[in-house]
Design an enzyme around this catalytic site. Structure first.
Site, PDB file in Angstrom:
ATOM      1  N   ARG A 125      46.947   1.373   6.887  1.00 54.08           N
ATOM      2  CA  ARG A 125      47.422   1.068   8.245  1.00 54.08           C
ATOM      3  C   ARG A 125      48.776   0.342   8.252  1.00 54.08           C
ATOM      4  O   ARG A 125      49.037  -0.546   7.460  1.00 54.08           O
ATOM      5  CB  ARG A 125      46.404   0.193   8.957  1.00 54.08           C
ATOM      6  CG  ARG A 125      46.966  -0.375  10.253  1.00 54.08           C
ATOM      7  CD  ARG A 125      45.997  -1.111  11.091  1.00 54.08           C
ATOM      8  NE  ARG A 125      45.188  -2.051  10.364  1.00 54.08           N
ATOM      9  CZ  ARG A 125      44.028  -2.509  10.814  1.00 54.08           C
ATOM     10  NH1 ARG A 125      43.564  -2.089  11.963  1.00 54.08           N
ATOM     11  NH2 ARG A 125      43.339  -3.369  10.119  1.00 54.08           N
ATOM     12  N   ARG A 165      49.007  -5.510   7.187  1.00 52.24           N
ATOM     13  CA  ARG A 165      48.592  -6.767   7.793  1.00 52.24           C
ATOM     14  C   ARG A 165      48.122  -7.700   6.679  1.00 52.24           C
ATOM     15  O   ARG A 165      47.620  -7.231   5.674  1.00 52.24           O
ATOM     16  CB  ARG A 165      47.394  -6.470   8.715  1.00 52.24           C
ATOM     17  CG  ARG A 165      47.636  -6.759  10.148  1.00 52.24           C
ATOM     18  CD  ARG A 165      46.616  -6.135  11.035  1.00 52.24           C
ATOM     19  NE  ARG A 165      45.256  -6.629  10.835  1.00 52.24           N
ATOM     20  CZ  ARG A 165      44.218  -6.247  11.573  1.00 52.24           C
ATOM     21  NH1 ARG A 165      44.390  -5.381  12.545  1.00 52.24           N
ATOM     22  NH2 ARG A 165      43.016  -6.724  11.346  1.00 52.24           N
TER      23      ARG A 165
HETATM   24  P1  AP5 Z   1      42.649   0.710  14.149  1.00 50.16           P
HETATM   25  O1  AP5 Z   1      42.682   1.379  15.477  1.00 50.16           O
HETATM   26  O2  AP5 Z   1      43.675  -0.325  13.827  1.00 50.16           O
HETATM   27  O3  AP5 Z   1      41.185   0.157  13.825  1.00 50.16           O
HETATM   28  P2  AP5 Z   1      40.447  -1.140  14.368  1.00 50.16           P
HETATM   29  O4  AP5 Z   1      39.009  -0.800  14.519  1.00 50.16           O
HETATM   30  O5  AP5 Z   1      41.162  -1.662  15.570  1.00 50.16           O
HETATM   31  O6  AP5 Z   1      40.613  -2.046  13.096  1.00 50.16           O
HETATM   32  P3  AP5 Z   1      40.908  -3.598  12.895  1.00 50.16           P
HETATM   33  O7  AP5 Z   1      41.103  -3.791  11.438  1.00 50.16           O
HETATM   34  O8  AP5 Z   1      42.038  -4.073  13.802  1.00 50.16           O
HETATM   35  O9  AP5 Z   1      39.587  -4.233  13.335  1.00 50.16           O
HETATM   36  P4  AP5 Z   1      39.068  -5.591  12.888  1.00 50.16           P
HETATM   37  O10 AP5 Z   1      37.900  -5.715  13.795  1.00 50.16           O
HETATM   38  O11 AP5 Z   1      38.841  -5.792  11.461  1.00 50.16           O
HETATM   39  O12 AP5 Z   1      40.324  -6.568  13.162  1.00 50.16           O
HETATM   40  P5  AP5 Z   1      40.794  -7.434  14.418  1.00 50.16           P
HETATM   41  O13 AP5 Z   1      42.248  -7.312  14.525  1.00 50.16           O
HETATM   42  O14 AP5 Z   1      39.951  -7.177  15.621  1.00 50.16           O
HETATM   43  O15 AP5 Z   1      42.715   1.901  13.060  1.00 50.16           O
HETATM   44  C1  AP5 Z   1      42.761   1.612  11.687  1.00 50.16           C
HETATM   45  C2  AP5 Z   1      43.650   2.664  10.998  1.00 50.16           C
HETATM   46  O16 AP5 Z   1      43.008   3.947  11.082  1.00 50.16           O
HETATM   47  C3  AP5 Z   1      45.032   2.844  11.612  1.00 50.16           C
HETATM   48  O17 AP5 Z   1      45.946   3.042  10.584  1.00 50.16           O
HETATM   49  C4  AP5 Z   1      44.905   4.108  12.486  1.00 50.16           C
HETATM   50  O18 AP5 Z   1      46.134   4.803  12.557  1.00 50.16           O
HETATM   51  C5  AP5 Z   1      43.836   4.904  11.721  1.00 50.16           C
HETATM   52  N1  AP5 Z   1      42.980   5.689  12.601  1.00 50.16           N
HETATM   53  C6  AP5 Z   1      42.288   5.231  13.682  1.00 50.16           C
HETATM   54  N2  AP5 Z   1      41.561   6.230  14.247  1.00 50.16           N
HETATM   55  C7  AP5 Z   1      41.802   7.331  13.480  1.00 50.16           C
HETATM   56  C8  AP5 Z   1      41.339   8.688  13.529  1.00 50.16           C
HETATM   57  N3  AP5 Z   1      40.486   9.129  14.476  1.00 50.16           N
HETATM   58  N4  AP5 Z   1      41.774   9.559  12.566  1.00 50.16           N
HETATM   59  C9  AP5 Z   1      42.625   9.143  11.604  1.00 50.16           C
HETATM   60  N5  AP5 Z   1      43.106   7.888  11.503  1.00 50.16           N
HETATM   61  C10 AP5 Z   1      42.704   6.986  12.432  1.00 50.16           C
HETATM   62  O19 AP5 Z   1      40.386  -8.911  13.916  1.00 50.16           O
HETATM   63  C11 AP5 Z   1      41.022  -9.504  12.811  1.00 50.16           C
HETATM   64  C12 AP5 Z   1      40.445 -10.879  12.548  1.00 50.16           C
HETATM   65  O20 AP5 Z   1      40.640 -11.727  13.704  1.00 50.16           O
HETATM   66  C13 AP5 Z   1      38.941 -10.953  12.278  1.00 50.16           C
HETATM   67  O21 AP5 Z   1      38.627 -10.678  10.931  1.00 50.16           O
HETATM   68  C14 AP5 Z   1      38.627 -12.401  12.709  1.00 50.16           C
HETATM   69  O22 AP5 Z   1      39.005 -13.305  11.702  1.00 50.16           O
HETATM   70  C15 AP5 Z   1      39.538 -12.611  13.893  1.00 50.16           C
HETATM   71  N6  AP5 Z   1      38.861 -12.272  15.168  1.00 50.16           N
HETATM   72  C16 AP5 Z   1      39.203 -11.260  16.016  1.00 50.16           C
HETATM   73  N7  AP5 Z   1      38.363 -11.225  17.068  1.00 50.16           N
HETATM   74  C17 AP5 Z   1      37.467 -12.235  16.885  1.00 50.16           C
HETATM   75  C18 AP5 Z   1      36.341 -12.700  17.620  1.00 50.16           C
HETATM   76  N8  AP5 Z   1      35.953 -12.097  18.761  1.00 50.16           N
HETATM   77  N9  AP5 Z   1      35.630 -13.746  17.127  1.00 50.16           N
HETATM   78  C19 AP5 Z   1      36.001 -14.364  15.991  1.00 50.16           C
HETATM   79  N10 AP5 Z   1      37.050 -13.980  15.233  1.00 50.16           N
HETATM   80  C20 AP5 Z   1      37.794 -12.917  15.675  1.00 50.16           C
END
Ligand code: AP5
Length: 229
Positions: A125, A165
Site C-alpha cells: 500500500r 505507512r
Molecule cells: P485499504 O483500503 O487501505 O484497507 P483498510 O481496510 O482501510 O486498511 P487499514 O490498514 O487502513 O486498516 P487498519 O484497520 O489496519 O488501519 P487504520 O488506519 O484504521 O486497502 C489496503 C490496500 O489494498 C491498498 O493498497 C488498496 O489499494 C488495496 N486494495 C483495497 N481493496 C482492493 C481490491 N478490491 N483489490 C485490490 N486491491 C485493493 O488504523 C491504524 C491504527 O490506528 C490502528 O492499528 C490503531 O492503533 C489506531 N486506531 C484506528 N482506529 C481506532 C479505534 N477505533 N480504536 C483504537 N485505535 C484505533
C-alpha cells in the site's frame, strides 16, 4: 441520509471501499479514525503524541480517546445532514456501545478477505500525500508512471512516490491482525443482533458495478424509465 460502518481486518479495503461508496453518495462524510490519528501525529498535536506509540506497536488507542474524537466529528452539520461512513470505528464492544448512545447506524458492512490477500495489500500500500488517494504496488498502481517508484496521482495530479505507512511492516501487521481477531467477534455479533449486518466479499470491490454497490449500501437505483429498454 445514510449512516454506515465499514468494518473488517487491516487491509480489507475499508478506506478503498469507502471511497467507492463516496462516488455513489458524494456528500456522505468519510470518517476514518486511522487517518484522523495519522494527521494528528504529523501535526504533533497532543492527541497525536498520545496515539503514536500505540499505533506503531499495532495496538489500539485507548477507547475514551477515540470515542471523544468521534463524538466531536459526528456533531458537524454536514455529517448531520448527509450521514457518514465510519471506517476503523468501532473497534471494541465498548466503542460500539458508546456509538449507539451517540447516533443510529443503518448498515454495518463486514468486509471479508483471506489472510494471504491482506498481507499483499498492506505491504504494497501507498497513498498520495496531497489527496490521500490509495494505491497498491501489486494490485492498483496509478495509471501514469514517471520513474522508478514514481507516478502521477490519478485523482489530483500530484507527483507521488512509493512510501509505506509507519505501521505497515510485517511485524506490526501480525500484531494488528491479532488485535482484530481478539476484538472483532463481539462487535460482529452486536450488529448481527441489531439486524443490520451485511457481509461483503471484498476481494473484487474494485470491479463492482454501480448497481452492485447501490445494492450493497441499499440505495435505490434512480435510472429514469426512459433509459430502460
Ligand atoms: P485499504 O483500503 O487501505 O484497507 P483498510 O481496510 O482501510 O486498511 P487499514 O490498514 O487502513 O486498516 P487498519 O484497520 O489496519 O488501519 P487504520 O488506519 O484504521 O486497502 C489496503 C490496500 O489494498 C491498498 O493498497 C488498496 O489499494 C488495496 N486494495 C483495497 N481493496 C482492493 C481490491 N478490491 N483489490 C485490490 N486491491 C485493493 O488504523 C491504524 C491504527 O490506528 C490502528 O492499528 C490503531 O492503533 C489506531 N486506531 C484506528 N482506529 C481506532 C479505534 N477505533 N480504536 C483504537 N485505535 C484505533
Amino acid at each position: 441520509m445514510k449512516n454506515l460502518i465499514v468494518f473488517g481486518p487491516p487491509g480489507a479495503g475499508k478506506g478503498t471501499f469507502s471511497a467507492i461508496i463516496q462516488q455513489i453518495l458524494p456528500n456522505i462524510v468519510h470518517i476514518s479514525t486511522g487517518d484522523i490519528l495519522r494527521k494528528n501525529i504529523k501535526k504533533k498535536t497532543f492527541l497525536g503524541l498520545k496515539a503514536e506509540e500505540y499505533m506503531n506497536r499495532g495496538e489500539l488507542v485507548p477507547d475514551q480517546v477515540v470515542i471523544d474524537m468521534i463524538r466531536e466529528k459526528l456533531k458537524k452539520p454536514k455529517v448531520q445532514k448527509y450521514g457518514f461512513i465510519l471506517d476503523g470505528f468501532p473497534r471494541t464492544l465498548d466503542q460500539a456501545k458508546a456509538l449507539s448512545d451517540i447516533t443510529k447506524i443503518d448498515l454495518f458492512l463486514l468486509l471479508e478477505v483471506p489472510r494471504d490477500v491482506i498481507k499483499k495489500r498492506i505491504l504494497g500500500r501507498f497513498s498520495c500525500s496531497e489527496c490521500g488517494w490509495l494505491y497498491n504496488i501489486y494490485t492498483l498502481q496509478p495509471k501514469e508512471k514517471i520513474g522508478k517508484n514514481k507516478w502521477i496521482c490519478d485523482n489530483c495530479g500530484a507527483e507521488i512516490e512509493f512510501q509505506q505507512r509507519d505501521d505497515d511492516t510485517e511485524e506490526t501487521l501480525e500484531k494488528r491482525l491479532d488485535v482484530y481477531e481478539e476484538n472483532s467477534k463481539p462487535i460482529i455479533i452486536y450488529y448481527e443482533n441489531k439486524g443490520i449486518l451485511k457481509r461483503v466479499y471484498a476481494q473484487n470491490t474494485l470491479d463492482l458495478s454501480e448497481e452492485e454497490i447501490k445494492e450493497i449500501i441499499e440505495v435505490e437505483n434512480t435510472t429514469s424509465p426512459s433509459c430502460l429498454s
